[in-house]
Write an enzyme that holds these catalytic residues in place. Structure first.
Site, PDB file in Angstrom:
ATOM      1  N   GLY A 263     -14.678 -60.108 -23.252  1.00  0.00           N
ATOM      2  CA  GLY A 263     -15.746 -60.839 -22.486  1.00  0.00           C
ATOM      3  C   GLY A 263     -16.293 -62.428 -23.185  1.00  0.00           C
ATOM      4  N   GLU A 306     -11.335 -56.210 -27.084  1.00  0.00           N
ATOM      5  CA  GLU A 306     -10.284 -56.303 -25.856  1.00  0.00           C
ATOM      6  C   GLU A 306     -10.666 -57.670 -25.286  1.00  0.00           C
ATOM      7  OE1 GLU A 306     -10.604 -52.189 -23.732  1.00  0.00           O
ATOM      8  OE2 GLU A 306     -11.668 -53.648 -22.696  1.00  0.00           O
ATOM      9  N   GLY A 308      -9.101 -60.868 -23.281  1.00  0.00           N
ATOM     10  CA  GLY A 308      -8.196 -61.377 -22.366  1.00  0.00           C
ATOM     11  C   GLY A 308      -8.413 -63.008 -22.466  1.00  0.00           C
ATOM     12  N   ARG A 309      -9.230 -63.905 -21.900  1.00  0.00           N
ATOM     13  CA  ARG A 309      -9.327 -65.113 -21.803  1.00  0.00           C
ATOM     14  C   ARG A 309      -9.127 -65.887 -23.058  1.00  0.00           C
ATOM     15  NH1 ARG A 309     -12.357 -67.040 -17.510  1.00  0.00           N
ATOM     16  NH2 ARG A 309     -13.426 -65.259 -17.543  1.00  0.00           N
ATOM     17  N   ARG A 346      -9.914 -70.073  -9.108  1.00  0.00           N
ATOM     18  CA  ARG A 346     -11.060 -69.925  -9.815  1.00  0.00           C
ATOM     19  C   ARG A 346     -12.243 -70.656  -9.267  1.00  0.00           C
ATOM     20  NH1 ARG A 346     -11.804 -70.453 -14.363  1.00  0.00           N
ATOM     21  NH2 ARG A 346     -13.172 -68.636 -15.020  1.00  0.00           N
ATOM     22  N   CYS A 377      -4.102 -74.722   3.689  1.00  0.00           N
ATOM     23  CA  CYS A 377      -4.932 -75.046   5.153  1.00  0.00           C
ATOM     24  C   CYS A 377      -6.249 -74.353   4.704  1.00  0.00           C
ATOM     25  CB  CYS A 377      -4.437 -74.379   6.103  1.00  0.00           C
ATOM     26  SG  CYS A 377      -2.595 -74.886   6.323  1.00  0.00           S
ATOM     27  N   TYR A 406      -6.283 -65.732 -16.009  1.00  0.00           N
ATOM     28  CA  TYR A 406      -6.620 -65.743 -14.602  1.00  0.00           C
ATOM     29  C   TYR A 406      -6.335 -66.626 -13.678  1.00  0.00           C
ATOM     30  CZ  TYR A 406      -9.596 -62.362 -17.366  1.00  0.00           C
ATOM     31  OH  TYR A 406      -9.906 -61.183 -18.012  1.00  0.00           O
TER      32      TYR A 406
HETATM   33  N1  LLP Z   1     -11.815 -55.399 -20.861  1.00  0.00           N
HETATM   34  C1  LLP Z   1     -12.305 -55.141 -19.597  1.00  0.00           C
HETATM   35  C2  LLP Z   1     -12.369 -53.613 -19.421  1.00  0.00           C
HETATM   36  C3  LLP Z   1     -12.255 -55.905 -18.677  1.00  0.00           C
HETATM   37  O1  LLP Z   1     -12.544 -55.603 -17.244  1.00  0.00           O
HETATM   38  C4  LLP Z   1     -11.769 -57.302 -18.844  1.00  0.00           C
HETATM   39  C5  LLP Z   1     -11.988 -58.409 -17.902  1.00  0.00           C
HETATM   40  C6  LLP Z   1     -11.534 -57.540 -20.203  1.00  0.00           C
HETATM   41  C7  LLP Z   1     -11.746 -56.617 -21.015  1.00  0.00           C
HETATM   42  C8  LLP Z   1     -11.268 -58.968 -20.842  1.00  0.00           C
HETATM   43  O2  LLP Z   1     -12.558 -59.753 -20.400  1.00  0.00           O
HETATM   44  P1  LLP Z   1     -11.836 -61.381 -20.924  1.00  0.00           P
HETATM   45  O3  LLP Z   1     -12.103 -61.224 -22.444  1.00  0.00           O
HETATM   46  O4  LLP Z   1     -10.770 -61.913 -20.540  1.00  0.00           O
HETATM   47  O5  LLP Z   1     -13.437 -61.952 -20.681  1.00  0.00           O
HETATM   48  N2  LLP Z   1     -11.278 -63.322 -12.957  1.00  0.00           N
HETATM   49  C9  LLP Z   1     -12.329 -63.693 -13.726  1.00  0.00           C
HETATM   50  C10 LLP Z   1     -12.353 -62.988 -14.991  1.00  0.00           C
HETATM   51  C11 LLP Z   1     -12.440 -61.474 -14.717  1.00  0.00           C
HETATM   52  C12 LLP Z   1     -12.651 -60.444 -15.964  1.00  0.00           C
HETATM   53  C13 LLP Z   1     -12.339 -59.011 -15.599  1.00  0.00           C
HETATM   54  N3  LLP Z   1     -12.356 -58.127 -16.573  1.00  0.00           N
HETATM   55  C14 LLP Z   1     -12.337 -65.042 -14.349  1.00  0.00           C
HETATM   56  O6  LLP Z   1     -11.286 -65.715 -13.904  1.00  0.00           O
HETATM   57  O7  LLP Z   1     -13.349 -65.433 -14.740  1.00  0.00           O
END
Ligand code: LLP
Length: 454
Positions: A263, A306, A308-309, A346, A377, A406
């Site tokens: 996150g 954990e 992602g982004r 996004r 469209c 994402y």
């Molecule tokens: N762990 C869990 C359980 C999650 O649900 C998520 C993201 C992550 C880790 C990784 O979070 P990150 O480090 O990527 O923030 N589509 C949205 C983001 C949705 C995130 C969903 N869960 C966007 O484009 O901003």
């Protein structure tokens, strides 16, 4: 709560604000380059929309996480949230880097397994996992199953009765606090569809304890995504560690993984908070270590982050070709490019703000505000609502940084849009990861019409 309004960005420095571009990006004679490749030239050669990933930027982010995790006195690991962006070639990169994966569906697990990603480093998450996913995960021998709600235990017990080997179980805790991010990205508040309260966790832990074939080994929380303010994360970590300690005190001695989720925010725009990834990871880890020292005596569990982004967003660069430039009567320019909402939903979904540059005139004097729109469209099909850009003509290439997370994982075929090709830059080599979708791909799932008339 942060505001999600748009601002026009003008100064020259802002047009190439380094922290949001891949680390291999630079400007040479006004043209955007990626480690020796002229980006506009690449786009012309490979076609657009095109996604380029800079391997060095990804490795840099992984290194920042590893360095930050050194502040944890016990073992640690990084689990990449596959939902941010995932495919077979990238799964192999992740495997080689020794990362773990968090998978949330049969699809993500299937891709990971097809890539030969070690099942022993896969964790399965999700608030409504299917029995098929449970069976698939059990047979693959994944490392952990993150139990999101008490009913999952019944499913797992049933599978175990059928003779399946159930993975280690972690429990997902909802710390009941709201993360400062877009409401759609908040997951740790009381009304969240994800996870369990303290009382539910204690009950679930007891149930697991009583079952001869289920084993509780971890506690997890994730309060949301794109978070810059670390205080709520600290608070979530405190509540998670307090519960971890309580569970151990209640005799759940097999607990050995502490996972405060992902996150961490990533700046997309010069107005977003500046941050050093390493420093932020280290601050979170140090905080966990201090809380642990205060609250728990037992040996340190494995700390599993954990992200992602924050691992992959900055590595990705999206390239588009300008197809039309229109000047509205109010003086506003509309620049239509060949991608948009279909490859990057996004802006439409979260009002996410991006910046861009003309790949062949990256520092040229801006002409005035423009709106970058896509070809679909749908008036929500825009990439940037307002940005100062130099004059752009049909055929010019527009580059949008921070496109690695994402975007493609949320891409659609709306209006028959074909998903872009993806290349990965590894040192001096540009490696194709995914070819562009074709009409044949769009047709691939359609079945022949039966002879009886419909
Ligand atoms: N762990 C869990 C359980 C999650 O649900 C998520 C993201 C992550 C880790 C990784 O979070 P990150 O480090 O990527 O923030 N589509 C949205 C983001 C949705 C995130 C969903 N869960 C966007 O484009 O901003």
């Amino acid at each position: 709560m942060r505001r999600y309004d748009d601002k026009v960005n003008t100064p020259r420095a802002i047009r190439f604000y380094r922290p949001i571009w891949p680390i291999s990006a630079y400007i040479h004679r006004e043209r955007l380059h990626l480690r020796g490749f002229d980006v506009a030239g690449l786009a012309a050669r490979l076609g657009t929309p095109l996604y380029l990933y800079d391997g060095a930027t990804f490795d840099h982010a992984v290194a920042a996480y590893r360095a930050g995790l050194r502040a944890w006195p016990g073992p640690s690991a990084i689990s990449y949230a596959a939902k941010a962006w995932f495919n077979r070639p990238f799964a192999r990169v992740l495997a080689r880097r020794g990362l773990h994966i968090d998978a949330v569906s049969e699809g993500e697990l299937g891709v990971a397994l097809a890539a030969g990603f070690p099942a022993g480093r896969i964790h399965v998450h999700g608030n409504n996992k299917s029995p098929t996913l449970a069976r698939m995960a059990a047979r693959a021998g994944v490392a952990a199953w993150v139990v999101d709600h008490p009913q999952e235990l019944a499913l797992l017990a049933r599978l175990s009765d059928e003779g399946e080997r159930i993975p280690d179980l972690w429990l997902r805790f909802t710390p009941a606090l709201s993360a400062p991010t877009h409401p759609y990205r908040q997951t740790g508040h009381r009304e969240s569809k994800f996870g369990m309260s303290r009382d539910e966790i204690l009950l679930a832990a007891e149930q697991i304890h009583k079952h001869p074939k289920l084993r509780l080994t971890g506690l997890h929380a994730h309060i949301g995504s794109q978070i810059f303010d670390l205080d709520p994360m600290f608070e979530a970590c405190d509540r998670l560690i307090a519960l971890f300690a309580e569970l151990r005190e209640r005799g759940h001695a097999s607990l050995r993984v502490l996972s405060p989720g992902g996150g961490l925010g990533a700046p997309y725009h010069p107005d977003d908070p500046r941050l050093s990834l390493f420093q932020n990871v280290e601050r979170i880890v140090r905080h966990c270590a201090a809380t642990w020292a205060r609250m728990a005596k037992a040996p340190h569990p494995t700390l599993l982050l954990e992200p992602g982004r924050s691992l992959i967003a900055r590595a990705g660069l999206a390239l588009y070709t300008v197809g039309a430039v229109r000047m509205l009567e109010n003086g506003r320019r509309i620049i239509a490019v060949d991608g948009g909402m279909a490859d990057n939903v996004r802006p439409a979904l979260y009002r996410a703000r991006y910046t861009a540059c003309a790949a062949a005139a990256a520092l040229a004097q801006p002409l005035g505000p423009a709106r970058i729109v896509g070809p679909l469209c749908e008036s929500g099909d825009f990439l940037i609502d307002k940005i100062d850009l130099p004059p752009l003509s049909v055929g010019d290439i527009l580059a949008i940084p921070m496109s690695g997370a994402y975007h493609l994982s949320m891409a659609s075929n709306y209006n028959g849009a074909l998903r872009p090709a993806v290349y990965w830059l590894h040192r001096d080599d540009l490696i194709p990861f995914q070819r562009r979708e074709t009409i044949a791909d769009l047709l691939a799932r359609d079945l022949p019409l039966p002879l009886i008339a419909l």
